[in-house]
Design a protein around this motif. Structure first.
Motif, PDB file in Angstrom:
ATOM      1  N   ILE A 217       0.836  -1.203   0.000  1.00  0.00           N
ATOM      2  CA  ILE A 217       0.000   0.000   0.000  1.00  0.00           C
ATOM      3  C   ILE A 217       0.869   1.252   0.000  1.00  0.00           C
ATOM      4  O   ILE A 217       0.633   2.198  -0.772  1.00  0.00           O
ATOM      5  N   PHE A 218       1.869   1.293   0.855  1.00  0.00           N
ATOM      6  CA  PHE A 218       2.735   2.463   0.932  1.00  0.00           C
ATOM      7  C   PHE A 218       3.499   2.667  -0.374  1.00  0.00           C
ATOM      8  O   PHE A 218       3.651   3.806  -0.848  1.00  0.00           O
ATOM      9  N   ALA A 219       3.997   1.592  -0.954  1.00  0.00           N
ATOM     10  CA  ALA A 219       4.728   1.714  -2.217  1.00  0.00           C
ATOM     11  C   ALA A 219       3.809   2.215  -3.322  1.00  0.00           C
ATOM     12  O   ALA A 219       4.211   3.042  -4.158  1.00  0.00           O
ATOM     13  N   ALA A 220       2.563   1.736  -3.330  1.00  0.00           N
ATOM     14  CA  ALA A 220       1.602   2.182  -4.345  1.00  0.00           C
ATOM     15  C   ALA A 220       1.308   3.672  -4.200  1.00  0.00           C
ATOM     16  O   ALA A 220       1.202   4.401  -5.198  1.00  0.00           O
ATOM     17  N   VAL A 221       1.166   4.136  -2.947  1.00  0.00           N
ATOM     18  CA  VAL A 221       0.907   5.559  -2.705  1.00  0.00           C
ATOM     19  C   VAL A 221       2.071   6.413  -3.207  1.00  0.00           C
ATOM     20  O   VAL A 221       1.872   7.460  -3.844  1.00  0.00           O
ATOM     21  N   ILE A 222       3.287   5.961  -2.939  1.00  0.00           N
ATOM     22  CA  ILE A 222       4.462   6.710  -3.382  1.00  0.00           C
ATOM     23  C   ILE A 222       4.549   6.735  -4.907  1.00  0.00           C
ATOM     24  O   ILE A 222       4.836   7.776  -5.512  1.00  0.00           O
ATOM     25  N   LEU A 223       4.295   5.597  -5.541  1.00  0.00           N
ATOM     26  CA  LEU A 223       4.330   5.552  -7.010  1.00  0.00           C
ATOM     27  C   LEU A 223       3.296   6.500  -7.611  1.00  0.00           C
ATOM     28  O   LEU A 223       3.566   7.167  -8.617  1.00  0.00           O
ATOM     29  N   LYS A 224       2.133   6.566  -6.975  1.00  0.00           N
ATOM     30  CA  LYS A 224       1.067   7.436  -7.476  1.00  0.00           C
ATOM     31  C   LYS A 224       1.388   8.907  -7.218  1.00  0.00           C
ATOM     32  O   LYS A 224       1.226   9.765  -8.098  1.00  0.00           O
TER      33      LYS A 224
END
Length: 295
Positions: A48-55
């Protein structure tokens, strides 16, 4: 003052060591749950955290051309490493499991030599061996007669070492660290999901909170280790990964009232001393390289 890539890598790996030490502390506080259930929460939060950063950073989820095999290798080896490590923690003495997991830097150096052709100096090899000796004084392993869990724990160290080597290779191919973490975390989450569905153990709110905190700590550790190996080869920074044992000792004292004995204290001194020597040795090598480049 502009930090060199090696200095940044050391800072990142220290941050990673602290994150993983916190993860182990929260996992211990979560009590007796299946290792697959612990693995799911550890990876789901990181995903989840990695997805937020990518977005947020507008990096995107599409990997660089030709990097999929390395991403898959990092994800598969990392998942094997996590499963085997958590299994070993559940079936071995905690000291044995930690010792086997701390073999990962050795395998990272070996795989870096075999696949990336990154050679270490005699001083760097000796420093890693001394740090490993210090870690043995701290964890004082006592192997049981049951070899299967120990072999699984050893396989976890192999998997982690191979995963870190893949991270190094991906970084040299300009793959983004957040994308590496997301791919690995998503892969591990999907692999853990069937085990969670078919072997779910009810949890208290306290256990759930501990597992979520373990996931957050693992995210810190995962991003730290990814950025560390993105900025420097394993031979130059792997010794600093042993500071996780120091952080774990402090957390054990404050959270679980665990007091280290004299052998552990000697181990701490050895690891800290070796880390300082390696740091200045690498700085000296870097300065010598800069002087040669100017000539």
């Amino acid at each position: 003052m502009v930090l060199s890539k090696k200095s940044k890598a050391i800072g990142f790996i220290l941050l990673s060591a602290f994150g993983f030490a916190m993860m182990n502390a929260f996992v211990k506080m979560a009590g007796d749950l299946p290792f697959t259930q612990k693995s799911f929460f550890r990876n789901f939060v990181a995903m989840i955290f990695a997805a937020v950063i990518l977005k947020k950073e507008k990096i995107g989820f599409r990997w660089e051309p030709g990097n999929f095999p390395l991403l898959l290798m990092r994800a598969m080896c990392g998942t094997v490493g996590i499963f085997c490590n958590f299994y070993a923690v559940d079936h071995l003495l905690l000291a044995d499991a930690n010792m086997l997991n701390k073999l990962s830097p050795f395998f990272a150096i070996l795989f870096s030599l075999l696949f990336l052709k990154e050679r270490a100096t005699i001083v760097q090899y000796c420093a890693v061996l001394l740090a490993f000796g210090g870690s043995l004084l701290i964890i004082k392993p006592g192997f049981s007669a049951d070899a299967i869990p120990a072999m699984i724990g050893l396989l976890g160290g192999v998997g982690a070492g191979a995963a870190y080597t893949a991270v190094r290779a991906l970084s040299s191919r300009r793959e983004k660290g957040a994308r590496i973490v997301f791919f690995f975390s998503a892969f591990s989450t999907l692999v853990s999901l069937p085990f969670l569905l078919f072997d779910y153990h009810p949890m208290t709110w306290t256990q759930l909170a501990c597992l979520l905190a373990a996931g957050l700590s693992a995210t810190l550790g995962q991003f730290g280790i990814t950025l560390a190996y993105s900025n420097a080869p394993a031979k130059e920074i792997s010794v600093f990964d042993y500071t996780q044992i120091l952080f774990a000792a402090l957390l054990g004292f404050f959270l679980f009232d665990q007091m280290p004995d004299w052998m552990s204290i000697i181990g701490y001194i050895i690891i800290c001393g070796v880390s300082v020597v390696v740091f200045f040795y690498n700085r000296t090598l870097e300065n010598q390289e800069k002087i040669r480049d100017k000539l």
